[in-house]
Scaffold this active site. Structure first.
Site, PDB file in Angstrom:
ATOM      1  N   SER A 143      10.279  66.649 -52.848  1.00  0.00           N
ATOM      2  CA  SER A 143      11.482  65.982 -52.091  1.00  0.00           C
ATOM      3  C   SER A 143      12.013  65.139 -53.374  1.00  0.00           C
ATOM      4  CB  SER A 143      11.150  65.305 -50.982  1.00  0.00           C
ATOM      5  OG  SER A 143      12.337  64.728 -50.516  1.00  0.00           O
ATOM      6  N   TYR A 156       5.893  58.856 -45.857  1.00  0.00           N
ATOM      7  CA  TYR A 156       6.409  60.401 -46.173  1.00  0.00           C
ATOM      8  C   TYR A 156       6.676  60.322 -47.742  1.00  0.00           C
ATOM      9  CZ  TYR A 156       9.601  64.153 -46.699  1.00  0.00           C
ATOM     10  OH  TYR A 156      10.169  65.166 -47.090  1.00  0.00           O
TER      11      TYR A 156
HETATM   12  N1  LIG Z   1      14.921  69.151 -44.680  1.00  0.00           N
HETATM   13  C1  LIG Z   1      15.002  68.027 -45.496  1.00  0.00           C
HETATM   14  O1  LIG Z   1      16.018  67.280 -45.787  1.00  0.00           O
HETATM   15  C2  LIG Z   1      13.930  68.168 -46.668  1.00  0.00           C
HETATM   16  C3  LIG Z   1      14.240  67.450 -47.827  1.00  0.00           C
HETATM   17  C4  LIG Z   1      13.381  67.364 -48.944  1.00  0.00           C
HETATM   18  C5  LIG Z   1      12.016  68.017 -48.792  1.00  0.00           C
HETATM   19  N2  LIG Z   1      11.715  68.575 -47.365  1.00  0.00           N
HETATM   20  C6  LIG Z   1      10.577  69.206 -47.355  1.00  0.00           C
HETATM   21  O2  LIG Z   1      10.644  70.504 -47.152  1.00  0.00           O
HETATM   22  C7  LIG Z   1       9.422  71.184 -46.290  1.00  0.00           C
HETATM   23  C8  LIG Z   1       9.899  71.981 -45.419  1.00  0.00           C
HETATM   24  O3  LIG Z   1      10.797  71.162 -44.313  1.00  0.00           O
HETATM   25  P1  LIG Z   1      12.066  71.413 -43.518  1.00  0.00           P
HETATM   26  O4  LIG Z   1      13.028  70.756 -43.853  1.00  0.00           O
HETATM   27  O5  LIG Z   1      12.205  73.041 -43.509  1.00  0.00           O
HETATM   28  O6  LIG Z   1      11.524  71.020 -42.109  1.00  0.00           O
HETATM   29  P2  LIG Z   1      11.211  71.945 -40.593  1.00  0.00           P
HETATM   30  O7  LIG Z   1      12.336  72.868 -40.318  1.00  0.00           O
HETATM   31  O8  LIG Z   1      10.849  71.044 -39.723  1.00  0.00           O
HETATM   32  O9  LIG Z   1       9.765  72.956 -41.096  1.00  0.00           O
HETATM   33  C9  LIG Z   1       8.688  72.591 -41.085  1.00  0.00           C
HETATM   34  C10 LIG Z   1       7.806  73.691 -41.282  1.00  0.00           C
HETATM   35  O10 LIG Z   1       6.242  73.000 -41.290  1.00  0.00           O
HETATM   36  C11 LIG Z   1       5.743  73.652 -40.406  1.00  0.00           C
HETATM   37  N3  LIG Z   1       4.471  72.761 -39.896  1.00  0.00           N
HETATM   38  C12 LIG Z   1       4.864  71.335 -39.289  1.00  0.00           C
HETATM   39  N4  LIG Z   1       3.452  71.048 -38.940  1.00  0.00           N
HETATM   40  C13 LIG Z   1       2.575  71.954 -39.397  1.00  0.00           C
HETATM   41  C14 LIG Z   1       1.070  72.076 -39.114  1.00  0.00           C
HETATM   42  N5  LIG Z   1       0.575  71.104 -38.493  1.00  0.00           N
HETATM   43  N6  LIG Z   1       0.513  73.166 -39.458  1.00  0.00           N
HETATM   44  C15 LIG Z   1       1.126  74.238 -39.967  1.00  0.00           C
HETATM   45  N7  LIG Z   1       2.672  74.298 -40.127  1.00  0.00           N
HETATM   46  C16 LIG Z   1       3.385  72.991 -39.727  1.00  0.00           C
HETATM   47  C17 LIG Z   1       6.500  74.074 -39.199  1.00  0.00           C
HETATM   48  O11 LIG Z   1       5.893  75.003 -38.259  1.00  0.00           O
HETATM   49  P3  LIG Z   1       5.422  74.715 -36.837  1.00  0.00           P
HETATM   50  O12 LIG Z   1       6.114  73.594 -36.342  1.00  0.00           O
HETATM   51  O13 LIG Z   1       5.798  76.003 -36.226  1.00  0.00           O
HETATM   52  O14 LIG Z   1       3.801  74.552 -37.083  1.00  0.00           O
HETATM   53  C18 LIG Z   1       7.902  74.362 -39.839  1.00  0.00           C
HETATM   54  O15 LIG Z   1       7.785  75.820 -40.110  1.00  0.00           O
HETATM   55  C19 LIG Z   1       8.763  69.949 -46.124  1.00  0.00           C
HETATM   56  O16 LIG Z   1       7.486  69.796 -46.787  1.00  0.00           O
HETATM   57  C20 LIG Z   1       9.741  68.799 -46.202  1.00  0.00           C
HETATM   58  O17 LIG Z   1       9.115  67.732 -46.391  1.00  0.00           O
HETATM   59  C21 LIG Z   1      12.776  68.629 -46.519  1.00  0.00           C
END
Ligand SMILES: NC(=O)c1ccc[n+]([C@@H]2O[C@H](COP(=O)([O-])OP(=O)(O)OC[C@H]3O[C@@H](n4cnc5c(N)ncnc54)[C@H](OP(=O)(O)O)[C@@H]3O)[C@@H](O)[C@H]2O)c1
Length: 262
Positions: A143, A156
């Protein structure tokens, strides 16, 4: 030369929503056979159906909680049982929690470390030989938060600093083995992330926002080109440059005021 009778696949963690689902669609569109991992099986199955309906091979679905200590062993067993091995691995699963570290639940913060750091590290190391055999690669999702300390979301931000540092070092270590390692550092992306973290997209300037699809496309291109670091969007790139040049104390004070009002 590939010396394996196993079928190469792309493993994507956190594929049940947001950036992970977008990455799955992106890899599938480029012809990759996929294994989709997350806890919510119905979501994964729905995405697999959608990808199959577009004429691509139906992804394998592997419902799993990656914070389990035996998660990597279970993935290895499931792949072996189907005659598959990773050519590409995308460590995308992750979550954040907003609030003062001293006030947030300690177990929940350690769970974040289990997922964002431990599971990502374990998976990255477990499949290196397989990635090398297939001359593939590793895409780790960090991130923009990885570039600076984050009072108000301390664990985080620190977890993403780890992912950034670890992945850059692996990029260097594995370059001689023909394994690409790219760290993808998105700025704000509207997904389920904000609701789980307890923040709102309104907290971020619109100019920094990218869609999950834009982030996935840039991440895919960067990985295939063998780039070390991908920061989607020019404003985010400039922001990461600025925080690297600015005195750390100033950055910390600005983040404290922004996130905690102090
Ligand atoms: N959105 C942002 O603004 C942003 C910015 C920078 C970086 N990121 C990073 O991008 C990545 C994806 O995030 P996102 O924004 O797409 O969020 P999201 O929509 O909440 O997706 C998170 C994913 O991780 C999975 N997950 C969570 N806990 C888990 C567990 N214990 N075991 C297996 N899978 C798990 C969730 O699936 P289940 O709940 O079905 O398990 C979901 O598929 C993350 O690493 C986040 O830190 C996000």
């Amino acid at each position: 030369m590939v010396v394996s009778d196993k079928h190469p696949v792309t493993l994507i963690t956190g594929a049940s929503s947001g950036i992970g689902s977008a990455l799955a669609r992106e890899f599938a569109a480029h012809g990759h056979a996929l294994v989709l991992i997350a806890r919510r099986e119905p979501r994964l199955a729905q995405l697999a159906d959608e990808i199959a309906a577009r004429g691509r091979p139906r992804p394998h679905v592997l419902p799993l909680d990656l914070t389990r200590a035996d998660a990597t062993a279970r993935i290895g067993e499931a792949l072996a049982a189907q005659g598959l091995e990773p050519q590409f691995l995308v460590n995308n699963a992750g979550f954040g929690l907003a609030g003062a570290a001293a006030e947030l639940d300690r177990a929940a913060q350690l769970c974040m470390i289990d997922l964002n750091i431990r599971a990502l590290t374990d998976l990255s190391l477990a499949f290196i030989d397989s990635l090398a055999r297939h001359q593939g690669g590793l895409l780790n999702v960090a991130s923009v938060a990885g570039f600076l300390p984050g009072p108000g979301m301390a664990v985080y931000y620190a977890s993403k600093a780890y992912v950034l540092s670890f992945s850059e070092a692996l990029h260097r270590e594995l370059s001689g083995r023909g394994v690409r390692v790219t760290v993808l550092c998105p700025g704000p992306v509207p997904t389920e992330f904000q609701a789980r973290a307890g923040i709102s997209m309104r907290d971020f300037p619109r100019i920094l926002t990218r869609s999950a699809e834009q982030v996935a496309a840039e991440g895919y291109r960067g990985l295939m080109a063998g780039r070390r670091l991908v920061v989607p969007g020019l404003p985010n790139k400039l922001a990461t440059m600025l925080v690297r040049l600015a005195p750390r104390g100033l950055v910390l004070a600005a983040m404290g005021r922004r996130n905690t009002g102090r």
